[in-house]
Design a protein around this motif. Sequence first.
Motif, PDB file in Angstrom:
ATOM      1  N   LEU A 132      41.092  36.957  48.742  1.00  0.00           N
ATOM      2  CA  LEU A 132      41.401  37.538  47.222  1.00  0.00           C
ATOM      3  C   LEU A 132      42.272  36.756  46.489  1.00  0.00           C
ATOM      4  CD1 LEU A 132      40.653  39.811  45.156  1.00  0.00           C
ATOM      5  CD2 LEU A 132      42.546  41.118  46.221  1.00  0.00           C
ATOM      6  N   VAL A 133      43.259  36.208  47.220  1.00  0.00           N
ATOM      7  CA  VAL A 133      44.325  35.490  46.331  1.00  0.00           C
ATOM      8  C   VAL A 133      43.896  34.094  46.381  1.00  0.00           C
ATOM      9  CG1 VAL A 133      46.792  34.431  46.615  1.00  0.00           C
ATOM     10  CG2 VAL A 133      46.165  36.941  47.571  1.00  0.00           C
ATOM     11  N   LEU A 134      43.052  33.665  47.284  1.00  0.00           N
ATOM     12  CA  LEU A 134      42.892  31.839  47.059  1.00  0.00           C
ATOM     13  C   LEU A 134      41.650  31.732  46.607  1.00  0.00           C
ATOM     14  CD1 LEU A 134      43.939  31.095  50.807  1.00  0.00           C
ATOM     15  CD2 LEU A 134      45.452  30.686  48.651  1.00  0.00           C
ATOM     16  N   SER A 135      40.608  32.502  46.415  1.00  0.00           N
ATOM     17  CA  SER A 135      39.372  32.290  46.023  1.00  0.00           C
ATOM     18  C   SER A 135      39.201  33.055  44.718  1.00  0.00           C
ATOM     19  CB  SER A 135      38.204  32.878  46.889  1.00  0.00           C
ATOM     20  OG  SER A 135      36.800  32.759  46.465  1.00  0.00           O
ATOM     21  N   SER A 136      38.772  32.021  43.495  1.00  0.00           N
ATOM     22  CA  SER A 136      38.626  32.363  42.242  1.00  0.00           C
ATOM     23  C   SER A 136      37.400  33.252  42.125  1.00  0.00           C
ATOM     24  CB  SER A 136      38.761  31.435  41.320  1.00  0.00           C
ATOM     25  OG  SER A 136      37.771  30.437  41.415  1.00  0.00           O
ATOM     26  N   ASN A 137      36.209  32.858  42.871  1.00  0.00           N
ATOM     27  CA  ASN A 137      34.905  33.499  42.866  1.00  0.00           C
ATOM     28  C   ASN A 137      34.979  34.819  43.308  1.00  0.00           C
ATOM     29  OD1 ASN A 137      33.727  31.369  41.802  1.00  0.00           O
ATOM     30  ND2 ASN A 137      33.244  30.319  43.722  1.00  0.00           N
ATOM     31  N   PHE A 138      35.675  35.074  44.612  1.00  0.00           N
ATOM     32  CA  PHE A 138      35.937  36.456  44.988  1.00  0.00           C
ATOM     33  C   PHE A 138      36.508  37.211  44.155  1.00  0.00           C
ATOM     34  CE2 PHE A 138      37.811  39.230  48.347  1.00  0.00           C
ATOM     35  CZ  PHE A 138      36.702  40.058  48.475  1.00  0.00           C
ATOM     36  N   ARG A 139      37.718  36.724  43.635  1.00  0.00           N
ATOM     37  CA  ARG A 139      38.665  37.386  42.834  1.00  0.00           C
ATOM     38  C   ARG A 139      37.838  37.762  41.436  1.00  0.00           C
ATOM     39  NH1 ARG A 139      42.232  34.452  43.194  1.00  0.00           N
ATOM     40  NH2 ARG A 139      41.899  32.946  41.475  1.00  0.00           N
ATOM     41  N   GLU A 185      28.908  31.429  41.580  1.00  0.00           N
ATOM     42  CA  GLU A 185      28.182  30.032  41.743  1.00  0.00           C
ATOM     43  C   GLU A 185      29.143  29.606  42.914  1.00  0.00           C
ATOM     44  OE1 GLU A 185      28.354  28.046  38.209  1.00  0.00           O
ATOM     45  OE2 GLU A 185      27.028  29.421  37.035  1.00  0.00           O
ATOM     46  N   GLY A 186      27.956  28.886  43.992  1.00  0.00           N
ATOM     47  CA  GLY A 186      28.711  28.251  45.119  1.00  0.00           C
ATOM     48  C   GLY A 186      29.134  29.164  45.869  1.00  0.00           C
ATOM     49  N   SER A 187      30.220  28.656  46.746  1.00  0.00           N
ATOM     50  CA  SER A 187      30.498  29.486  47.989  1.00  0.00           C
ATOM     51  C   SER A 187      31.711  30.767  47.255  1.00  0.00           C
ATOM     52  CB  SER A 187      31.626  28.873  48.892  1.00  0.00           C
ATOM     53  OG  SER A 187      32.213  29.529  49.623  1.00  0.00           O
ATOM     54  N   LEU A 188      31.362  31.849  47.779  1.00  0.00           N
ATOM     55  CA  LEU A 188      32.042  33.053  47.306  1.00  0.00           C
ATOM     56  C   LEU A 188      33.488  32.958  47.586  1.00  0.00           C
ATOM     57  CD1 LEU A 188      31.906  35.803  46.063  1.00  0.00           C
ATOM     58  CD2 LEU A 188      31.612  36.708  48.215  1.00  0.00           C
ATOM     59  N   CYS A 189      33.860  32.313  48.907  1.00  0.00           N
ATOM     60  CA  CYS A 189      35.365  32.220  49.655  1.00  0.00           C
ATOM     61  C   CYS A 189      35.876  30.878  49.605  1.00  0.00           C
ATOM     62  CB  CYS A 189      35.302  32.696  50.927  1.00  0.00           C
ATOM     63  SG  CYS A 189      34.657  34.364  51.494  1.00  0.00           S
ATOM     64  N   GLU A 190      34.932  29.927  48.891  1.00  0.00           N
ATOM     65  CA  GLU A 190      35.320  28.607  48.564  1.00  0.00           C
ATOM     66  C   GLU A 190      36.109  27.799  49.620  1.00  0.00           C
ATOM     67  OE1 GLU A 190      37.718  29.194  44.942  1.00  0.00           O
ATOM     68  OE2 GLU A 190      36.176  29.454  43.790  1.00  0.00           O
TER      69      GLU A 190
END
Length: 376
Positions: A305-312, A327-332
């Motif tokens: 939640l803190v590191l991944s902008s997609n998941f956030r 778009e792309g990986s959910l957890c980057e």
Amino acid sequence: MDVDLDGLFSLNGSYDYDENYEYKDDFDHRHANAAWIHIWFSLLTVLGLLGNGLLMAALGLKRKSTWTVSDAFVFNQGIADILLLVTLPFWAAQASQACGWCFAGVLCRINGAVFNLNFFCGVLLLVCICLDRCISIVHDRVLLSAKKPKLTLICCVVVWGLSLVLSIPDWLFNADFKEPPPAKTLCIFRHPRKSVHWLKFSRICHHMLGFVLPAATLIVCCSWVLLQLNRSVKGFQKHRYFVTVTTLVVAFLLCWVPYNVALMVDTSRSERKADSTSGGSLEVALLVTSAIGCVHACLRPVLYLVLSSNFRNWCISMLRCTTADAEGSLCELGVGCDARADRSQEQQQQQQEEEQRVPMTDCVADQQQQVPSAPC
């Protein structure tokens, strides 16, 4: 007026305080330990199921066509964490109930095996992520890709299979042990005296395949990638993926290294004992460090939640009751096809820089043509 004091001073009997007085400690350490274990495991169960449930919901609602290799690894890690969290209420009940382990012996074996299954799956999947990142950054190659899902599936099956094999000793030696009448029944890891060599072999496999070799691989991969990134000037996406993966590695080591160190000490002592049950400070150390290791199941969704902008962004859109597909990986994590997307973004940046340089050179050439030549 006469005062009769004979009755007051005639009591010459003595009272033996040492023999007749019994001191009762109001603070029972066993009850205190049971209280904090029950509260701790209950809190981890609630927070962990909420965090992992949110993460699994995000992956489940995402379109399968947009899944990346990182999403597949995170999905398998989430399954292992949820299995561990489901077993925590049984350990909390053992600590709080007067009868101790009041469940069937089969549940005792399952709970012990799931605990180590979560640990092995977590570290082996993390090794797969770090190896793929290391090879893609250092050697500029992609081992795993969403276009070849069979290879990713094979990696996940191998990880689960190896984890199940390493968890076999817990299926064999975990049992509900009935202590003398004042004590209660406990679910512990206990082996007979004849199987000391088998216990030693299983513990060596646990320490080497589950802790020493994976930890060394994680540290070497992260150090190698860091040296490679320090030499390169460009590659912001690679630096961001490296920070994400490194944070996950550090969190895993902080949670599980204390337990493995305490388990190594218990292994060295078990060679000189008739059974593997620990006592005194070592028993408390194993209990505390195992409770710290369970924190990792709750900590991982928070890190995403803190590191991944997609998941956030997905979580924010869900709170706003809007639909958003990352778009792309959910957890980057930058694994598999994420690495190709990373390189494509770098190529686009290089093309833009070249396009900006071309007009500047044309302008210089035009200025040179407009300058009149000197007369002879």
